[in-house]
Motif scaffolding. Structure first.
Motif, PDB file in Angstrom:
ATOM      1  N   ARG A 112      36.451  29.661  37.933  1.00 19.99           N
ATOM      2  CA  ARG A 112      37.220  30.763  38.523  1.00 19.99           C
ATOM      3  C   ARG A 112      37.921  31.564  37.430  1.00 19.99           C
ATOM      4  O   ARG A 112      37.890  32.799  37.430  1.00 19.99           O
ATOM      5  CB  ARG A 112      38.245  30.229  39.514  1.00 19.99           C
ATOM      6  N   THR A 113      38.519  30.879  36.474  1.00 23.27           N
ATOM      7  CA  THR A 113      39.203  31.557  35.371  1.00 23.27           C
ATOM      8  C   THR A 113      38.225  32.401  34.562  1.00 23.27           C
ATOM      9  O   THR A 113      38.521  33.548  34.210  1.00 23.27           O
ATOM     10  CB  THR A 113      39.905  30.544  34.460  1.00 23.27           C
ATOM     11  N   ASN A 156      37.167  35.454  36.582  1.00 20.88           N
ATOM     12  CA  ASN A 156      38.257  36.442  36.567  1.00 20.88           C
ATOM     13  C   ASN A 156      38.278  37.186  35.238  1.00 20.88           C
ATOM     14  O   ASN A 156      38.489  38.403  35.205  1.00 20.88           O
ATOM     15  CB  ASN A 156      39.603  35.767  36.827  1.00 20.88           C
ATOM     16  N   GLU A 182      35.387  39.650  35.201  1.00 28.31           N
ATOM     17  CA  GLU A 182      35.705  40.815  36.030  1.00 28.31           C
ATOM     18  C   GLU A 182      36.659  41.758  35.314  1.00 28.31           C
ATOM     19  O   GLU A 182      36.477  42.979  35.341  1.00 28.31           O
ATOM     20  CB  GLU A 182      36.311  40.367  37.358  1.00 28.31           C
ATOM     21  N   GLN A 183      37.654  41.206  34.644  1.00 26.39           N
ATOM     22  CA  GLN A 183      38.608  42.048  33.921  1.00 26.39           C
ATOM     23  C   GLN A 183      37.925  42.760  32.755  1.00 26.39           C
ATOM     24  O   GLN A 183      38.168  43.936  32.503  1.00 26.39           O
ATOM     25  CB  GLN A 183      39.804  41.233  33.431  1.00 26.39           C
TER      26      GLN A 183
END
Length: 136
Positions: free
Chosen positions: A85-86, A89, A92-93
């Motif tokens: 998940r990290t 994320n 995505e950033q």
């Protein structure tokens, strides 16, 4: 876990993780995949480190139309700690920072665990047929 952009110094540790995660395939040399990615400004291998060890990765690139994710990996002995998940994320950033309006990825249909993870992360199946051709 700290997430950073990888460099050629990370090659061996990253490829070893990809192999442990069964991401390497005989038709594609993971070392060359890593080198090609690091060598372009439109892509990166993001690396998750814990206690200086590489415990997670994600490769992300932006082709001007959409961003793509490859090689999401987390250390098999350390799963279920939020590393995937990290890393997603962070990917995505990375894509948002470059103006990408959309993020796509490919996952093998038989990899039910990965499909479930991506669905929990907000990804949805797309009604498209993936086609490819080797340029070797």
């Amino acid at each position: 876990m700290q997430v950073i952009e990888g460099s050629l110094d990370d090659l061996d540790a990253v490829v070893a993780l990809w192999i442990r995660c069964d991401l390497a395939r005989p038709f594609s040399d993971p070392r060359e995949d890593f080198r090609r990615c690091i060598g372009t400004p439109d892509a990166a291998v993001l690396i998750g480190r814990a206690n200086s060890a590489v415990v997670a990765t994600v490769m992300v690139g932006f082709d001007g139309h959409r961003a793509w994710v490859y090689f999401l990996a987390s250390e098999p002995t350390l799963r279920r700690q939020g590393f995937a998940r990290t890393m997603m994320n962070a990917a995505e950033q990375w894509a948002r920072d470059r103006g990408a309006p959309r993020l796509n990825l490919m996952v093998r249909e038989e990899n039910a665990a990965a499909v479930s993870l991506y669905e929990r992360l907000g990804m949805a199946r797309q009604p498209v047929l993936l086609m490819g051709k080797s340029l070797d």
